[in-house]
Design a protein around this motif. Structure first.
Motif, PDB file in Angstrom:
ATOM      1  N   ILE A  52       0.879  -1.171   0.000  1.00 40.60           N
ATOM      2  CA  ILE A  52       0.000   0.000   0.000  1.00 40.60           C
ATOM      3  C   ILE A  52       0.913   1.216   0.000  1.00 40.60           C
ATOM      4  CG2 ILE A  52      -1.798   1.257   1.254  1.00 40.60           C
ATOM      5  CD1 ILE A  52      -2.434  -1.571   2.559  1.00 40.60           C
ATOM      6  N   ARG A  53       0.780   2.062  -1.020  1.00 36.68           N
ATOM      7  CA  ARG A  53       1.642   3.243  -1.177  1.00 36.68           C
ATOM      8  C   ARG A  53       0.820   4.491  -0.908  1.00 36.68           C
ATOM      9  NH1 ARG A  53       3.560   7.010  -4.942  1.00 36.68           N
ATOM     10  NH2 ARG A  53       5.812   7.270  -4.951  1.00 36.68           N
ATOM     11  N   LEU A  54       1.316   5.344  -0.006  1.00 37.67           N
ATOM     12  CA  LEU A  54       0.664   6.602   0.358  1.00 37.67           C
ATOM     13  C   LEU A  54       1.498   7.744  -0.204  1.00 37.67           C
ATOM     14  CD1 LEU A  54       0.192   5.684   4.120  1.00 37.67           C
ATOM     15  CD2 LEU A  54      -1.471   5.373   2.299  1.00 37.67           C
ATOM     16  N   GLU A  55       0.888   8.612  -0.988  1.00 35.53           N
ATOM     17  CA  GLU A  55       1.594   9.743  -1.587  1.00 35.53           C
ATOM     18  C   GLU A  55       0.946  11.052  -1.158  1.00 35.53           C
ATOM     19  OE1 GLU A  55       2.664  11.626  -5.969  1.00 35.53           O
ATOM     20  OE2 GLU A  55       1.895   9.596  -5.828  1.00 35.53           O
ATOM     21  N   ASN A  56       1.773  11.973  -0.671  1.00 35.61           N
ATOM     22  CA  ASN A  56       1.310  13.278  -0.201  1.00 35.61           C
ATOM     23  C   ASN A  56       1.717  14.343  -1.220  1.00 35.61           C
ATOM     24  OD1 ASN A  56       0.735  15.656   1.113  1.00 35.61           O
ATOM     25  ND2 ASN A  56       2.183  15.328   2.790  1.00 35.61           N
ATOM     26  N   PRO A  57       0.776  14.876  -1.998  1.00 34.76           N
ATOM     27  CA  PRO A  57       1.115  15.901  -2.991  1.00 34.76           C
ATOM     28  C   PRO A  57       1.216  17.318  -2.413  1.00 34.76           C
ATOM     29  CG  PRO A  57      -1.204  15.381  -3.136  1.00 34.76           C
ATOM     30  CD  PRO A  57      -0.618  14.474  -2.076  1.00 34.76           C
ATOM     31  N   ASN A  58       1.038  17.451  -1.110  1.00 32.91           N
ATOM     32  CA  ASN A  58       0.990  18.767  -0.467  1.00 32.91           C
ATOM     33  C   ASN A  58       2.362  19.236   0.014  1.00 32.91           C
ATOM     34  OD1 ASN A  58      -2.003  19.240  -0.410  1.00 32.91           O
ATOM     35  ND2 ASN A  58      -1.876  17.229   0.542  1.00 32.91           N
ATOM     36  N   ILE A  60       3.006  20.320   2.983  1.00 38.54           N
ATOM     37  CA  ILE A  60       3.139  20.109   4.429  1.00 38.54           C
ATOM     38  C   ILE A  60       3.121  18.608   4.714  1.00 38.54           C
ATOM     39  CG2 ILE A  60       2.039  22.301   5.053  1.00 38.54           C
ATOM     40  CD1 ILE A  60      -0.482  20.625   5.780  1.00 38.54           C
ATOM     41  N   ASP A  61       3.808  18.204   5.781  1.00 39.45           N
ATOM     42  CA  ASP A  61       3.754  16.808   6.212  1.00 39.45           C
ATOM     43  C   ASP A  61       2.340  16.473   6.667  1.00 39.45           C
ATOM     44  OD1 ASP A  61       6.484  16.693   5.823  1.00 39.45           O
ATOM     45  OD2 ASP A  61       6.989  16.637   7.961  1.00 39.45           O
ATOM     46  N   LEU A  62       1.901  15.256   6.393  1.00 34.51           N
ATOM     47  CA  LEU A  62       0.635  14.768   6.940  1.00 34.51           C
ATOM     48  C   LEU A  62       0.980  13.853   8.104  1.00 34.51           C
ATOM     49  CD1 LEU A  62      -1.451  13.983   3.736  1.00 34.51           C
ATOM     50  CD2 LEU A  62      -1.395  16.057   5.117  1.00 34.51           C
ATOM     51  N   THR A  63       0.503  14.195   9.282  1.00 32.25           N
ATOM     52  CA  THR A  63       0.841  13.446  10.492  1.00 32.25           C
ATOM     53  C   THR A  63      -0.349  12.642  10.989  1.00 32.25           C
ATOM     54  OG1 THR A  63       0.264  15.307  11.909  1.00 32.25           O
ATOM     55  CG2 THR A  63       2.569  15.161  11.176  1.00 32.25           C
ATOM     56  N   GLN A  64      -0.058  11.681  11.863  1.00 38.81           N
ATOM     57  CA  GLN A  64      -1.081  10.814  12.450  1.00 38.81           C
ATOM     58  C   GLN A  64      -1.936  10.137  11.374  1.00 38.81           C
ATOM     59  OE1 GLN A  64      -1.086  10.017  15.735  1.00 38.81           O
ATOM     60  NE2 GLN A  64       0.802  11.197  15.654  1.00 38.81           N
ATOM     61  N   THR A  85       6.642  -0.842   7.437  1.00 40.98           N
ATOM     62  CA  THR A  85       6.304   0.442   6.840  1.00 40.98           C
ATOM     63  C   THR A  85       7.547   1.297   6.717  1.00 40.98           C
ATOM     64  OG1 THR A  85       4.878   2.398   6.939  1.00 40.98           O
ATOM     65  CG2 THR A  85       5.695   1.559   9.044  1.00 40.98           C
ATOM     66  N   SER A  86       7.557   2.122   5.668  1.00 43.16           N
ATOM     67  CA  SER A  86       8.603   3.134   5.520  1.00 43.16           C
ATOM     68  C   SER A  86       8.089   4.495   5.963  1.00 43.16           C
ATOM     69  CB  SER A  86       9.086   3.192   4.064  1.00 43.16           C
ATOM     70  OG  SER A  86       8.035   3.621   3.213  1.00 43.16           O
ATOM     71  N   CYS A  87       6.854   4.542   6.488  1.00 37.32           N
ATOM     72  CA  CYS A  87       6.237   5.790   6.944  1.00 37.32           C
ATOM     73  C   CYS A  87       6.798   6.147   8.325  1.00 37.32           C
ATOM     74  CB  CYS A  87       4.727   5.650   7.024  1.00 37.32           C
ATOM     75  SG  CYS A  87       3.920   5.194   5.474  1.00 37.32           S
ATOM     76  N   ALA A  88       7.405   7.302   8.441  1.00 37.53           N
ATOM     77  CA  ALA A  88       8.027   7.738   9.698  1.00 37.53           C
ATOM     78  C   ALA A  88       7.027   7.686  10.843  1.00 37.53           C
ATOM     79  CB  ALA A  88       8.572   9.152   9.547  1.00 37.53           C
ATOM     80  N   GLY A  89       7.445   7.070  11.959  1.00 44.29           N
ATOM     81  CA  GLY A  89       6.610   7.011  13.156  1.00 44.29           C
ATOM     82  C   GLY A  89       5.447   6.056  13.077  1.00 44.29           C
ATOM     83  N   ALA A 104      -0.979   3.121  12.024  1.00 44.03           N
ATOM     84  CA  ALA A 104      -1.347   4.195  12.950  1.00 44.03           C
ATOM     85  C   ALA A 104      -0.136   5.068  13.222  1.00 44.03           C
ATOM     86  CB  ALA A 104      -1.871   3.617  14.252  1.00 44.03           C
ATOM     87  N   GLY A 105      -0.377   6.360  13.465  1.00 42.82           N
ATOM     88  CA  GLY A 105       0.662   7.281  13.912  1.00 42.82           C
ATOM     89  C   GLY A 105       1.714   7.630  12.891  1.00 42.82           C
ATOM     90  N   ALA A 106       1.446   7.430  11.618  1.00 43.76           N
ATOM     91  CA  ALA A 106       2.460   7.637  10.576  1.00 43.76           C
ATOM     92  C   ALA A 106       2.515   9.078  10.099  1.00 43.76           C
ATOM     93  CB  ALA A 106       2.174   6.729   9.387  1.00 43.76           C
ATOM     94  N   THR A 107       3.679   9.448   9.575  1.00 42.00           N
ATOM     95  CA  THR A 107       3.850  10.739   8.897  1.00 42.00           C
ATOM     96  C   THR A 107       4.206  10.471   7.444  1.00 42.00           C
ATOM     97  OG1 THR A 107       4.566  11.868  10.905  1.00 42.00           O
ATOM     98  CG2 THR A 107       5.226  12.860   8.803  1.00 42.00           C
ATOM     99  N   VAL A 108       3.448  11.092   6.539  1.00 43.43           N
ATOM    100  CA  VAL A 108       3.765  11.042   5.118  1.00 43.43           C
ATOM    101  C   VAL A 108       4.362  12.409   4.784  1.00 43.43           C
ATOM    102  CG1 VAL A 108       2.922  10.638   2.781  1.00 43.43           C
ATOM    103  CG2 VAL A 108       1.819   9.484   4.720  1.00 43.43           C
ATOM    104  N   PRO A 109       5.638  12.437   4.359  1.00 37.39           N
ATOM    105  CA  PRO A 109       6.312  13.716   4.190  1.00 37.39           C
ATOM    106  C   PRO A 109       5.720  14.572   3.076  1.00 37.39           C
ATOM    107  CG  PRO A 109       7.632  11.945   3.270  1.00 37.39           C
ATOM    108  CD  PRO A 109       6.465  11.306   3.967  1.00 37.39           C
ATOM    109  N   ALA A 110       5.905  15.876   3.204  1.00 37.77           N
ATOM    110  CA  ALA A 110       5.459  16.820   2.178  1.00 37.77           C
ATOM    111  C   ALA A 110       6.036  16.415   0.833  1.00 37.77           C
ATOM    112  CB  ALA A 110       5.902  18.229   2.543  1.00 37.77           C
ATOM    113  N   THR A 111       5.211  16.394  -0.176  1.00 34.74           N
ATOM    114  CA  THR A 111       5.554  16.011  -1.550  1.00 34.74           C
ATOM    115  C   THR A 111       6.341  14.703  -1.616  1.00 34.74           C
ATOM    116  OG1 THR A 111       7.597  17.309  -1.685  1.00 34.74           O
ATOM    117  CG2 THR A 111       5.538  18.417  -2.341  1.00 34.74           C
ATOM    118  N   GLY A 112       6.062  13.804  -0.678  1.00 33.86           N
ATOM    119  CA  GLY A 112       6.754  12.522  -0.625  1.00 33.86           C
ATOM    120  C   GLY A 112       5.786  11.363  -0.524  1.00 33.86           C
TER     121      GLY A 112
END
Length: 163
Positions: A52-58, A60-64, A85-89, A104-112
């Motif tokens: 499952i791949r999560l992509e943040n086009p924003n 700002i970091d998306l947290t939690q 997971t490679s998702c921080a936290g 749970a509790g993951a951060t998807v980095p800005a534009t990452g």
């Protein structure tokens, strides 16, 4: 009575992009994010990787960030699950022979982006469509995913041997 001038800034953000695949094959159109559009097939008992791949086009970091992916039918988590997971936290929960992978509790980095992986199998022939609905992935800043993401796994009957 004089009121001071007021200013406000409206920031429009894009939704989180979520894609999923079995052994790199997804039902999402256009070969998204390094996956190939197609159906993964295997024999009963064969283990395949769920990604499952999560992509943040924003910007700002998306947290939690959190979600639960419930596996369909007789599709089960392998033993060992090799859940990661490679998702921080982020904390992944996946129990061998269970039918749910949670993050749970993951951060998807800005534009990452980041991924969640686990191994799955089925001993029962059939077609299993696994999906994460639109809006099922959430974060602390009220972002969710759009659109639905699908992956399909077929479990085939092995050929008969005639003697």
């Amino acid at each position: 009575l004089i009121h001071p001038a007021a200013e406000a800034t409206l920031q429009v953000r894009d939704r989180l992009i979520v894609n999923k695949a079995f052994d790199g094959l997804t039902m999402d159109m256009g070969d998204p994010n390094g996956f190939t559009t197609g159906i993964a097939t295997a024999l009963p008992g064969d283990v395949v990787a769920l990604t499952i791949r999560l992509e943040n086009p924003n910007s700002i970091d998306l947290t939690q960030v959190q979600f639960a992916d419930d596996l369909p039918g007789d599709l089960r988590l392998a033993s060992p699950t090799n859940a990661a997971t490679s998702c921080a936290g982020g904390v992944v929960t996946a129990v061998a022979n269970g039918q749910s992978v949670t993050l749970a509790g993951a951060t998807v980095p800005a534009t990452g982006n980041c991924t969640v992986t686990a191994d799955v199998f089925s001993n029962t022939p059939g077609v299993y469509v696994n999906e994460i609905e639109s809006g099922a992935v959430n974060s602390a800043v009220v972002f969710d995913n759009e659109p639905v993401t699908l992956a399909e796994r077929g479990v085939t009957v092995p050929p008969a041997v005639n003697m």
